[in-house]
Design a protein around this motif. Structure first.
Motif, PDB file in Angstrom:
ATOM      1  N   CYS A 115       0.787  -1.232   0.000  1.00  0.00           N
ATOM      2  CA  CYS A 115       0.000   0.000   0.000  1.00  0.00           C
ATOM      3  C   CYS A 115       0.817   1.279   0.000  1.00  0.00           C
ATOM      4  O   CYS A 115       0.278   2.355  -0.302  1.00  0.00           O
ATOM      5  CB  CYS A 115      -0.940   0.020   1.200  1.00  0.00           C
ATOM      6  SG  CYS A 115      -1.684  -1.590   1.550  1.00  0.00           S
ATOM      7  N   CYS A 118       1.097   4.227  -2.810  1.00  0.00           N
ATOM      8  CA  CYS A 118       0.098   5.283  -3.006  1.00  0.00           C
ATOM      9  C   CYS A 118      -0.288   5.991  -1.713  1.00  0.00           C
ATOM     10  O   CYS A 118      -0.746   7.128  -1.738  1.00  0.00           O
ATOM     11  CB  CYS A 118      -1.168   4.705  -3.627  1.00  0.00           C
ATOM     12  SG  CYS A 118      -0.906   4.048  -5.290  1.00  0.00           S
ATOM     13  N   HIS A 119      -0.131   5.294  -0.578  1.00  0.00           N
ATOM     14  CA  HIS A 119      -0.574   5.907   0.689  1.00  0.00           C
ATOM     15  C   HIS A 119       0.600   6.326   1.580  1.00  0.00           C
ATOM     16  O   HIS A 119       0.375   6.903   2.635  1.00  0.00           O
ATOM     17  CB  HIS A 119      -1.471   4.931   1.462  1.00  0.00           C
ATOM     18  CG  HIS A 119      -2.797   4.683   0.801  1.00  0.00           C
ATOM     19  ND1 HIS A 119      -3.855   5.562   0.854  1.00  0.00           N
ATOM     20  CD2 HIS A 119      -3.235   3.637   0.042  1.00  0.00           C
ATOM     21  CE1 HIS A 119      -4.894   5.071   0.173  1.00  0.00           C
ATOM     22  NE2 HIS A 119      -4.534   3.901  -0.339  1.00  0.00           N
ATOM     23  N   PRO A 129      -5.507   8.769  -0.621  1.00  0.00           N
ATOM     24  CA  PRO A 129      -5.783   9.777   0.419  1.00  0.00           C
ATOM     25  C   PRO A 129      -4.984   9.552   1.702  1.00  0.00           C
ATOM     26  O   PRO A 129      -4.431   8.473   1.918  1.00  0.00           O
ATOM     27  CB  PRO A 129      -7.279   9.610   0.670  1.00  0.00           C
ATOM     28  CG  PRO A 129      -7.600   8.231   0.229  1.00  0.00           C
ATOM     29  CD  PRO A 129      -6.667   7.905  -0.889  1.00  0.00           C
ATOM     30  N   ILE A 137     -13.565   8.948   2.948  1.00  0.00           N
ATOM     31  CA  ILE A 137     -14.341   9.186   1.716  1.00  0.00           C
ATOM     32  C   ILE A 137     -15.515   8.218   1.637  1.00  0.00           C
ATOM     33  O   ILE A 137     -16.635   8.603   1.339  1.00  0.00           O
ATOM     34  CB  ILE A 137     -13.439   9.025   0.465  1.00  0.00           C
ATOM     35  CG1 ILE A 137     -12.207   9.926   0.575  1.00  0.00           C
ATOM     36  CG2 ILE A 137     -14.224   9.333  -0.804  1.00  0.00           C
ATOM     37  CD1 ILE A 137     -11.125   9.641  -0.463  1.00  0.00           C
ATOM     38  N   HIS A 138     -15.231   6.956   1.912  1.00  0.00           N
ATOM     39  CA  HIS A 138     -16.267   5.923   1.758  1.00  0.00           C
ATOM     40  C   HIS A 138     -16.706   5.412   3.123  1.00  0.00           C
ATOM     41  O   HIS A 138     -15.970   4.677   3.779  1.00  0.00           O
ATOM     42  CB  HIS A 138     -15.740   4.774   0.911  1.00  0.00           C
ATOM     43  CG  HIS A 138     -15.260   5.231  -0.444  1.00  0.00           C
ATOM     44  ND1 HIS A 138     -16.107   5.532  -1.477  1.00  0.00           N
ATOM     45  CD2 HIS A 138     -14.009   5.489  -0.900  1.00  0.00           C
ATOM     46  CE1 HIS A 138     -15.407   5.942  -2.532  1.00  0.00           C
ATOM     47  NE2 HIS A 138     -14.122   5.922  -2.201  1.00  0.00           N
ATOM     48  N   VAL A 153     -11.652   1.177  -5.586  1.00  0.00           N
ATOM     49  CA  VAL A 153     -12.403   2.243  -6.257  1.00  0.00           C
ATOM     50  C   VAL A 153     -11.728   2.391  -7.619  1.00  0.00           C
ATOM     51  O   VAL A 153     -10.949   3.334  -7.837  1.00  0.00           O
ATOM     52  CB  VAL A 153     -12.347   3.585  -5.470  1.00  0.00           C
ATOM     53  CG1 VAL A 153     -13.351   4.586  -6.059  1.00  0.00           C
ATOM     54  CG2 VAL A 153     -12.620   3.362  -3.995  1.00  0.00           C
ATOM     55  N   LYS A 156     -11.057   5.622  -9.373  1.00  0.00           N
ATOM     56  CA  LYS A 156     -10.171   6.622  -8.754  1.00  0.00           C
ATOM     57  C   LYS A 156      -8.748   6.090  -8.555  1.00  0.00           C
ATOM     58  O   LYS A 156      -7.910   6.763  -7.980  1.00  0.00           O
ATOM     59  CB  LYS A 156     -10.745   7.040  -7.388  1.00  0.00           C
ATOM     60  CG  LYS A 156     -12.126   7.672  -7.471  1.00  0.00           C
ATOM     61  CD  LYS A 156     -12.004   9.114  -7.953  1.00  0.00           C
ATOM     62  CE  LYS A 156     -13.329   9.859  -7.918  1.00  0.00           C
ATOM     63  NZ  LYS A 156     -13.874  10.024  -6.570  1.00  0.00           N
ATOM     64  N   MET A 158      -7.890   3.216  -6.787  1.00  0.00           N
ATOM     65  CA  MET A 158      -7.682   2.302  -5.652  1.00  0.00           C
ATOM     66  C   MET A 158      -7.988   0.877  -6.118  1.00  0.00           C
ATOM     67  O   MET A 158      -9.046   0.599  -6.677  1.00  0.00           O
ATOM     68  CB  MET A 158      -8.596   2.708  -4.485  1.00  0.00           C
ATOM     69  CG  MET A 158      -8.712   1.678  -3.382  1.00  0.00           C
ATOM     70  SD  MET A 158      -7.155   1.348  -2.510  1.00  0.00           S
ATOM     71  CE  MET A 158      -7.669   0.060  -1.365  1.00  0.00           C
TER      72      MET A 158
HETATM   73  C1  HEC Z   1      -2.326   2.390  -6.972  1.00  0.00           C
HETATM   74  C2  HEC Z   1      -2.502   3.234  -5.826  1.00  0.00           C
HETATM   75  C3  HEC Z   1      -3.074   2.637  -4.576  1.00  0.00           C
HETATM   76  C4  HEC Z   1      -2.640   1.520  -3.893  1.00  0.00           C
HETATM   77  C5  HEC Z   1      -1.479   0.623  -4.228  1.00  0.00           C
HETATM   78  C6  HEC Z   1      -3.503   1.423  -2.748  1.00  0.00           C
HETATM   79  N1  HEC Z   1      -4.421   2.410  -2.719  1.00  0.00           N
HETATM   80 FE1  HEC Z   1      -5.853   2.696  -1.347  1.00  0.00          FE
HETATM   81  N2  HEC Z   1      -6.573   4.255  -2.377  1.00  0.00           N
HETATM   82  C7  HEC Z   1      -6.036   4.772  -3.541  1.00  0.00           C
HETATM   83  C8  HEC Z   1      -6.835   5.883  -4.009  1.00  0.00           C
HETATM   84  C9  HEC Z   1      -6.570   6.721  -5.245  1.00  0.00           C
HETATM   85  C10 HEC Z   1      -7.903   5.998  -3.091  1.00  0.00           C
HETATM   86  C11 HEC Z   1      -9.016   7.008  -3.104  1.00  0.00           C
HETATM   87  C12 HEC Z   1     -10.250   6.452  -3.773  1.00  0.00           C
HETATM   88  C13 HEC Z   1     -11.362   7.478  -3.885  1.00  0.00           C
HETATM   89  O1  HEC Z   1     -11.054   8.654  -4.011  1.00  0.00           O
HETATM   90  O2  HEC Z   1     -12.525   7.023  -3.874  1.00  0.00           O
HETATM   91  C14 HEC Z   1      -7.694   4.984  -2.093  1.00  0.00           C
HETATM   92  C15 HEC Z   1      -8.535   4.780  -1.008  1.00  0.00           C
HETATM   93  C16 HEC Z   1      -8.302   3.867  -0.005  1.00  0.00           C
HETATM   94  C17 HEC Z   1      -9.145   3.725   1.151  1.00  0.00           C
HETATM   95  C18 HEC Z   1     -10.421   4.494   1.445  1.00  0.00           C
HETATM   96  C19 HEC Z   1     -10.126   5.721   2.241  1.00  0.00           C
HETATM   97  C20 HEC Z   1     -11.378   6.502   2.537  1.00  0.00           C
HETATM   98  O3  HEC Z   1     -11.207   7.625   2.994  1.00  0.00           O
HETATM   99  O4  HEC Z   1     -12.492   6.009   2.353  1.00  0.00           O
HETATM  100  C21 HEC Z   1      -8.566   2.757   1.921  1.00  0.00           C
HETATM  101  C22 HEC Z   1      -9.079   2.253   3.250  1.00  0.00           C
HETATM  102  C23 HEC Z   1      -7.405   2.309   1.234  1.00  0.00           C
HETATM  103  N3  HEC Z   1      -7.257   3.013   0.064  1.00  0.00           N
HETATM  104  C24 HEC Z   1      -6.568   1.317   1.706  1.00  0.00           C
HETATM  105  C25 HEC Z   1      -5.538   0.783   0.942  1.00  0.00           C
HETATM  106  C26 HEC Z   1      -4.802  -0.372   1.349  1.00  0.00           C
HETATM  107  C27 HEC Z   1      -4.982  -1.131   2.659  1.00  0.00           C
HETATM  108  C28 HEC Z   1      -3.918  -0.628   0.355  1.00  0.00           C
HETATM  109  C29 HEC Z   1      -2.939  -1.772   0.271  1.00  0.00           C
HETATM  110  C30 HEC Z   1      -3.494  -3.094   0.357  1.00  0.00           C
HETATM  111  C31 HEC Z   1      -4.110   0.351  -0.660  1.00  0.00           C
HETATM  112  N4  HEC Z   1      -5.110   1.184  -0.269  1.00  0.00           N
HETATM  113  C32 HEC Z   1      -3.374   0.418  -1.798  1.00  0.00           C
HETATM  114  C33 HEC Z   1      -4.916   4.313  -4.175  1.00  0.00           C
HETATM  115  C34 HEC Z   1      -4.192   3.168  -3.829  1.00  0.00           C
END
Ligand code: HEC
Length: 198
Positions: A115, A118-119, A129, A137-138, A153, A156, A158
Motif C-alpha cells: 500500500c 500510493c498511501h 488519500p 471518503i467511503h 475504487v 479513482k 484504488m
Molecule cells: C495504486 C494506488 C493505490 C494503492 C497501491 C492502494 N491504494 Fe488505497 N486508495 C487509492 C486511491 C486513489 C484511493 C481514493 C479512492 C477514492 O477517491 O474514492 C484509495 C482509497 C483507499 C481507502 C479508502 C479511504 C477513505 O477515505 O475512504 C482505503 C481504506 C485504502 N485506500 C486502503 C488501501 C490499502 C490497505 C492498500 C494496500 C493493500 C491500498 N489502499 C493500496 C490508491 C491506492
C-alpha cells in the motif's frame, strides 16, 4: 522300442503301477498327498466365500465401497468445519481484531508490502488519500474501510484487493488502517466526510 531298453525306475518297488498302458507307457498310482489336496480344496472354498463376502452382497465392503464411505465422512466433516469456522467479516469481528496485536502486526506488514506506493509508509497519503486524518471518503466504519480495500475504487485508482488477497489479510489491513486514523499526520489534505478517530 522294447521295454528292456528303459532305465529301470528306482521307485519301481515302492509305488504300485496302474493297470492301463499306452504305447508301452505305464503310470504309477501315486496320488497327491492329503495335506496338499486339503489346502487346494480350502483355497477353492475360500475363493467362493471371498467372492460372496466382498462382491456378491455379503457383509464385507469392497475397496470402492470403503473409499466412497470414507469420502462421504470426509466431505461431511469438511462441510461442518467450514460451517463452524467460516470467517465472517463484520464490525464486531473487526473491533475484536483491532485489539489483537498480532493482527495489527500482520496488517502493518501487508501495508508496507502493498500500500505504501500510493498511501506512503506512514499513511499520510500521496496518490491515495491521507489515512491518518479523521476524514473518510467511503463510509465511516472499519467495515467500510474493509469494503473499500476489498472492492477498491477502480475509477479513482484504488485497487480491488479482493481478487488476490485473503479475507483475513484484508481484515488485518482494515484494522491497521483504522488504527492510523486520528494520528493526523501532515500530508495529503483531508478528503471525504469528518468521522473522527476510532
Ligand atoms: C495504486 C494506488 C493505490 C494503492 C497501491 C492502494 N491504494 Fe488505497 N486508495 C487509492 C486511491 C486513489 C484511493 C481514493 C479512492 C477514492 O477517491 O474514492 C484509495 C482509497 C483507499 C481507502 C479508502 C479511504 C477513505 O477515505 O475512504 C482505503 C481504506 C485504502 N485506500 C486502503 C488501501 C490499502 C490497505 C492498500 C494496500 C493493500 C491500498 N489502499 C493500496 C490508491 C491506492
Amino acid at each position: 522300442m522294447s521295454k528292456d531298453t528303459h532305465t529301470p525306475d528306482p521307485r519301481a518297488d515302492e509305488a504300485p503301477l496302474m493297470s492301463h498302458e499306452y504305447d508301452g507307457i505305464r503310470e504309477y498310482d501315486n496320488p497327491l498327498p492329503g495335506w496338499w489336496s486339503g489346502i487346494f480344496v480350502l483355497t477353492v472354498i475360500f475363493a467362493g466365500v471371498y467372492w460372496y463376502w466382498y462382491h456378491a452382497g455379503g457383509p464385507g465392503k469392497s475397496i470402492h465401497e470403503k473409499h466412497a464411505a470414507k469420502m462421504q465422512t470426509y466431505l461431511a466433516e469438511k462441510a461442518e468445519y467450514e460451517r463452524t469456522h467460516k470467517f465472517e467479516v463484520n464490525d464486531a469481528v473487526l473491533a475484536d481484531l483491532a485489539a489483537d496485536v498480532a493482527t495489527l502486526d500482520a496488517g502493518g506488514k501487508l501495508f508496507m508490502q502493498h500500500c505504501v506506493g500510493c498511501h506512503l509508509a506512514d499513511g499520510s497519503g500521496q496518490t491515495g488519500p491521507n489515512l491518518t486524518d479523521e476524514y473518510q471518503i467511503h463510509g465511516s466504519s472499519r467495515l467500510d474501510l474493509y469494503t473499500t480495500i476489498r472492492d477498491g475504487v477502480p475509477a479513482k485508482g484504488m485497487i480491488s484487493w479482493g481478487a488476490t488477497m485473503k479475507e483475513r489479510d484484508m481484515a488485518a489491513l482494515a484494522v491497521y488502517v483504522a488504527a492510523m486514523r486520528g494520528k493526523n499526520l501532515p500530508g495529503k489534505v483531508a478528503e471525504g466526510g469528518k468521522v473522527g478517530a476510532f
